[in-house]
Design a protein around this motif. Structure first.
Motif, PDB file in Angstrom:
ATOM      1  N   GLU A 194       1.192   8.589 -30.193  1.00 49.37           N
ATOM      2  CA  GLU A 194       1.683   7.647 -31.204  1.00 49.37           C
ATOM      3  C   GLU A 194       1.932   6.258 -30.620  1.00 49.37           C
ATOM      4  O   GLU A 194       2.022   5.277 -31.357  1.00 49.37           O
ATOM      5  N   LEU A 195       2.035   6.195 -29.307  1.00 52.08           N
ATOM      6  CA  LEU A 195       2.212   4.897 -28.650  1.00 52.08           C
ATOM      7  C   LEU A 195       1.021   3.977 -28.957  1.00 52.08           C
ATOM      8  O   LEU A 195       1.183   2.772 -29.129  1.00 52.08           O
ATOM      9  N   GLU A 196      -0.174   4.583 -29.023  1.00 53.50           N
ATOM     10  CA  GLU A 196      -1.400   3.792 -29.257  1.00 53.50           C
ATOM     11  C   GLU A 196      -1.347   3.067 -30.608  1.00 53.50           C
ATOM     12  O   GLU A 196      -1.890   1.970 -30.732  1.00 53.50           O
ATOM     13  N   ASP A 197      -0.705   3.698 -31.618  1.00 54.91           N
ATOM     14  CA  ASP A 197      -0.637   3.068 -32.946  1.00 54.91           C
ATOM     15  C   ASP A 197       0.295   1.872 -32.960  1.00 54.91           C
ATOM     16  O   ASP A 197       0.178   0.994 -33.812  1.00 54.91           O
ATOM     17  N   ILE A 198       1.252   1.855 -32.041  1.00 58.29           N
ATOM     18  CA  ILE A 198       2.290   0.830 -32.060  1.00 58.29           C
ATOM     19  C   ILE A 198       1.933  -0.323 -31.120  1.00 58.29           C
ATOM     20  O   ILE A 198       2.313  -1.463 -31.336  1.00 58.29           O
ATOM     21  N   ALA A 199       1.141   0.005 -30.093  1.00 61.93           N
ATOM     22  CA  ALA A 199       0.855  -0.973 -29.033  1.00 61.93           C
ATOM     23  C   ALA A 199      -0.402  -1.773 -29.310  1.00 61.93           C
ATOM     24  O   ALA A 199      -1.371  -1.260 -29.866  1.00 61.93           O
ATOM     25  N   LEU A 200      -0.370  -3.032 -28.890  1.00 68.15           N
ATOM     26  CA  LEU A 200      -1.580  -3.853 -28.902  1.00 68.15           C
ATOM     27  C   LEU A 200      -2.388  -3.511 -27.657  1.00 68.15           C
ATOM     28  O   LEU A 200      -3.608  -3.402 -27.694  1.00 68.15           O
ATOM     29  N   GLU A 201      -1.686  -3.342 -26.547  1.00 67.53           N
ATOM     30  CA  GLU A 201      -2.346  -2.939 -25.298  1.00 67.53           C
ATOM     31  C   GLU A 201      -1.314  -2.178 -24.464  1.00 67.53           C
ATOM     32  O   GLU A 201      -0.112  -2.402 -24.583  1.00 67.53           O
ATOM     33  N   GLY A 246      11.644  11.927 -22.418  1.00 70.07           N
ATOM     34  CA  GLY A 246      12.764  11.665 -21.520  1.00 70.07           C
ATOM     35  C   GLY A 246      13.382  10.304 -21.739  1.00 70.07           C
ATOM     36  O   GLY A 246      12.927   9.535 -22.589  1.00 70.07           O
ATOM     37  N   PRO A 247      14.426  10.000 -20.962  1.00 71.52           N
ATOM     38  CA  PRO A 247      15.246   8.799 -21.215  1.00 71.52           C
ATOM     39  C   PRO A 247      14.654   7.509 -20.664  1.00 71.52           C
ATOM     40  O   PRO A 247      15.307   6.777 -19.944  1.00 71.52           O
ATOM     41  N   LEU A 248      13.390   7.252 -21.014  1.00 71.34           N
ATOM     42  CA  LEU A 248      12.725   6.008 -20.607  1.00 71.34           C
ATOM     43  C   LEU A 248      12.205   5.278 -21.837  1.00 71.34           C
ATOM     44  O   LEU A 248      11.500   5.876 -22.657  1.00 71.34           O
ATOM     45  N   THR A 249      12.549   3.996 -21.961  1.00 72.93           N
ATOM     46  CA  THR A 249      12.018   3.141 -23.022  1.00 72.93           C
ATOM     47  C   THR A 249      11.102   2.119 -22.367  1.00 72.93           C
ATOM     48  O   THR A 249      11.484   1.498 -21.372  1.00 72.93           O
ATOM     49  N   VAL A 250       9.886   1.970 -22.923  1.00 75.86           N
ATOM     50  CA  VAL A 250       8.987   0.938 -22.393  1.00 75.86           C
ATOM     51  C   VAL A 250       8.866  -0.208 -23.390  1.00 75.86           C
ATOM     52  O   VAL A 250       8.851   0.012 -24.604  1.00 75.86           O
ATOM     53  N   ILE A 251       8.823  -1.416 -22.864  1.00 74.24           N
ATOM     54  CA  ILE A 251       8.555  -2.599 -23.701  1.00 74.24           C
ATOM     55  C   ILE A 251       7.072  -2.928 -23.532  1.00 74.24           C
ATOM     56  O   ILE A 251       6.595  -3.081 -22.397  1.00 74.24           O
ATOM     57  N   ILE A 252       6.369  -2.985 -24.683  1.00 72.71           N
ATOM     58  CA  ILE A 252       4.927  -3.244 -24.682  1.00 72.71           C
ATOM     59  C   ILE A 252       4.614  -4.322 -25.711  1.00 72.71           C
ATOM     60  O   ILE A 252       5.473  -4.660 -26.533  1.00 72.71           O
ATOM     61  N   ARG A 253       3.375  -4.853 -25.696  1.00 77.12           N
ATOM     62  CA  ARG A 253       2.965  -5.791 -26.746  1.00 77.12           C
ATOM     63  C   ARG A 253       2.792  -5.006 -28.042  1.00 77.12           C
ATOM     64  O   ARG A 253       2.155  -3.956 -28.059  1.00 77.12           O
ATOM     65  N   ALA A 254       3.353  -5.537 -29.141  1.00 81.27           N
ATOM     66  CA  ALA A 254       3.361  -4.806 -30.421  1.00 81.27           C
ATOM     67  C   ALA A 254       2.086  -5.055 -31.214  1.00 81.27           C
ATOM     68  O   ALA A 254       1.582  -6.185 -31.256  1.00 81.27           O
ATOM     69  N   ALA A 255       1.579  -3.997 -31.855  1.00 79.71           N
ATOM     70  CA  ALA A 255       0.483  -4.152 -32.809  1.00 79.71           C
ATOM     71  C   ALA A 255       0.991  -4.998 -33.975  1.00 79.71           C
ATOM     72  O   ALA A 255       2.182  -4.963 -34.291  1.00 79.71           O
ATOM     73  N   PRO A 256       0.067  -5.754 -34.640  1.00 73.05           N
ATOM     74  CA  PRO A 256       0.528  -6.707 -35.670  1.00 73.05           C
ATOM     75  C   PRO A 256       1.256  -6.059 -36.846  1.00 73.05           C
ATOM     76  O   PRO A 256       2.087  -6.698 -37.488  1.00 73.05           O
ATOM     77  N   HIS A 257       0.973  -4.775 -37.121  1.00 74.10           N
ATOM     78  CA  HIS A 257       1.590  -4.160 -38.306  1.00 74.10           C
ATOM     79  C   HIS A 257       3.032  -3.694 -38.056  1.00 74.10           C
ATOM     80  O   HIS A 257       3.722  -3.282 -38.990  1.00 74.10           O
ATOM     81  N   VAL A 258       3.507  -3.754 -36.815  1.00 72.97           N
ATOM     82  CA  VAL A 258       4.875  -3.288 -36.535  1.00 72.97           C
ATOM     83  C   VAL A 258       5.880  -4.240 -37.189  1.00 72.97           C
ATOM     84  O   VAL A 258       5.773  -5.459 -37.037  1.00 72.97           O
ATOM     85  N   SER A 259       6.843  -3.671 -37.919  1.00 71.12           N
ATOM     86  CA  SER A 259       7.801  -4.499 -38.669  1.00 71.12           C
ATOM     87  C   SER A 259       8.557  -5.461 -37.755  1.00 71.12           C
ATOM     88  O   SER A 259       8.983  -5.086 -36.657  1.00 71.12           O
ATOM     89  N   LEU A 303      11.424  -6.301 -38.191  1.00 75.41           N
ATOM     90  CA  LEU A 303      12.794  -5.801 -38.037  1.00 75.41           C
ATOM     91  C   LEU A 303      12.909  -4.933 -36.782  1.00 75.41           C
ATOM     92  O   LEU A 303      13.973  -4.836 -36.187  1.00 75.41           O
ATOM     93  N   CYS A 304      11.786  -4.310 -36.369  1.00 80.42           N
ATOM     94  CA  CYS A 304      11.797  -3.544 -35.112  1.00 80.42           C
ATOM     95  C   CYS A 304      11.670  -4.476 -33.908  1.00 80.42           C
ATOM     96  O   CYS A 304      12.295  -4.239 -32.873  1.00 80.42           O
ATOM     97  N   THR A 305      10.873  -5.520 -34.038  1.00 78.71           N
ATOM     98  CA  THR A 305      10.588  -6.383 -32.876  1.00 78.71           C
ATOM     99  C   THR A 305      11.575  -7.527 -32.744  1.00 78.71           C
ATOM    100  O   THR A 305      11.573  -8.220 -31.727  1.00 78.71           O
ATOM    101  N   GLY A 306      12.394  -7.750 -33.772  1.00 77.57           N
ATOM    102  CA  GLY A 306      13.278  -8.912 -33.778  1.00 77.57           C
ATOM    103  C   GLY A 306      12.459 -10.214 -33.806  1.00 77.57           C
ATOM    104  O   GLY A 306      12.930 -11.249 -33.334  1.00 77.57           O
ATOM    105  N   GLY A 307      11.232 -10.126 -34.335  1.00 79.22           N
ATOM    106  CA  GLY A 307      10.381 -11.310 -34.449  1.00 79.22           C
ATOM    107  C   GLY A 307       9.640 -11.652 -33.166  1.00 79.22           C
ATOM    108  O   GLY A 307       8.981 -12.686 -33.085  1.00 79.22           O
ATOM    109  N   ARG A 308       9.717 -10.776 -32.159  1.00 79.84           N
ATOM    110  CA  ARG A 308       8.989 -11.030 -30.897  1.00 79.84           C
ATOM    111  C   ARG A 308       7.595 -10.429 -30.975  1.00 79.84           C
ATOM    112  O   ARG A 308       7.291  -9.715 -31.917  1.00 79.84           O
ATOM    113  N   ASP A 309       6.792 -10.675 -29.939  1.00 81.43           N
ATOM    114  CA  ASP A 309       5.472 -10.030 -29.942  1.00 81.43           C
ATOM    115  C   ASP A 309       5.490  -8.732 -29.133  1.00 81.43           C
ATOM    116  O   ASP A 309       4.452  -8.134 -28.865  1.00 81.43           O
ATOM    117  N   THR A 310       6.688  -8.297 -28.749  1.00 79.63           N
ATOM    118  CA  THR A 310       6.816  -7.053 -27.991  1.00 79.63           C
ATOM    119  C   THR A 310       7.648  -6.044 -28.777  1.00 79.63           C
ATOM    120  O   THR A 310       8.357  -6.411 -29.721  1.00 79.63           O
TER     121      THR A 310
END
Ligand code: TXA
Ligand code: MG
Length: 304
Positions: free
Chosen positions: A68-75, A90-103, A105-112
């Motif tokens: 599901e990461l592939e649907d959310i990520a640009l790369e 597990g307890p790891l969060t990664v910050i990645i470039r966001a696909a354009p359709h990601v809300s 409200l999730c990105t806080g207006g960033r491209d990640t």
């Protein structure tokens, strides 16, 4: 008042609530989250209202399958692949470039965007049955101590939500490690149970090294100096011998660090519940899980 539900019927109720645009309390292995369907902006907005959190602070998207990461990520960088292959679920969060359709409200207006795959079967079941990832910050009011039991969530947000899924007390007890994988050198934005040593080792297989942390404002918005804070004033000590014998309670955070992390927030909440004005804390050493525990304690002790 929120109801605590559990088991298969509880899961079905929670999934139905998410589908109808509600926000719900959801267990993960780190802390309880306040979850909303990422396809529903009205539901995502409720997260900010209930938490009283500024809308510019981005949310972590929780998925149930690595694909599901592939649907959310640009790369997805090789370093990110290496990290999630080993650390998820597990307890790891990664910050990645966001696909354009990601809300926004999730990105806080960033491209990640921040993404994680929690290692808690209840969280995974809910996401699978919903058929969509959920966004979930910790289920506490902005700036307060995170919840590690269903009852903590009811204590904090019970008046504003209808349902909390009970998944027992959180095994890890502190929030996930956040690694920014969008920069040339990956950077730890928040310490957690996946230690810097472990991350160094994993990314070294991609010939990468962690960026050395520059002091100053974190690039993770919302990572304020005072955070995870109880009302009780905490006085931090590096050694037991330094603790004054003034009758104030002492939290020993220098023992078995896995256990210290697991029980930390419950202990901080316990101080508030007993109306303790001041408590002493014996700090864990730096290194391993000690980094994350020290970080939470320093923030919890910082005055307003
Ligand atoms: O363990 C956890 O991560 C828990 C459970 C519920 O999964 N969640 C959690 O979420 O701690 P929250 O919202 O309380 O903390 C998320 C942090 C925030 O400090 C936010 O600034 C950072 O992640 N973050 C989210 N998206 C980001 C982005 N695109 N860039 C930088 N930081 C980001
Ligand atoms: Mg939080």
């Amino acid at each position: 008042m929120a109801r605590i539900v559990s088991g298969d019927s509880g899961t079905r109720e929670v999934v139905a609530a998410l589908r109808s645009g509600q926000v719900v309390g959801l267990p993960t292995e780190t802390v309880y989250g306040l979850a909303a369907d990422i396809r529903n902006d009205a539901a995502l907005l409720k997260i900010f209202t209930v938490k009283r959190r500024p809308v510019t602070h981005p949310l972590i998207i929780h998925i149930a399958r690595p694909e599901e990461l592939e649907d959310i990520a640009l790369e997805i960088s090789p370093v990110c692949h290496a990290l999630v292959d080993i650390c998820w679920p597990g307890p790891l969060t990664v910050i990645i470039r966001a696909a354009p359709h990601v809300s926004r409200l999730c990105t806080g207006g960033r491209d990640t965007v921040a993404v994680r795959l929690p290692a808690h079967s209840s969280a995974q079941n809910v996401i699978r049955q919903l058929g969509s990832p959920v966004a979930a910050p910790s289920a506490n009011r902005f700036g307060d101590v995170s919840p590690t039991t269903a009852l903590h969530v009811v204590d904090d947000l019970g008046d504003d939500i209808n349902l909390v899924l009970d998944g027992g007390s959180c095994e890890v007890g502190i929030e996930s490690t956040i690694v920014d994988c969008t920069t040339a050198k990956p950077e730890i934005l928040r310490h957690g149970a996946i230690t810097p040593e472990a991350i160094e080792q994993i990314i070294s297989t991609c010939d990468a090294a962690l960026a050395t942390r520059v002091s100053g404002t974190s690039r993770a918005p919302g990572m304020l100096d005072r955070h995870y804070a109880p009302k009780t004033q905490l006085v931090l000590h590096e050694r037991e011998a330094k603790v004054p014998q003034d009758g104030a309670p002492v939290l020993h955070c220098d023992g078995d660090l896995v256990e210290v992390a697991r029980t930390l927030y419950d202990q901080l909440r316990g101080l508030d519940a007993r109306n303790i004005s001041l408590a002493h804390v014996v700090m864990p050493p730096s290194g391993g899980l000690g980094f994350a525990i020290r970080d939470r304690l320093i923030k919890a002790a910082t005055g307003l």
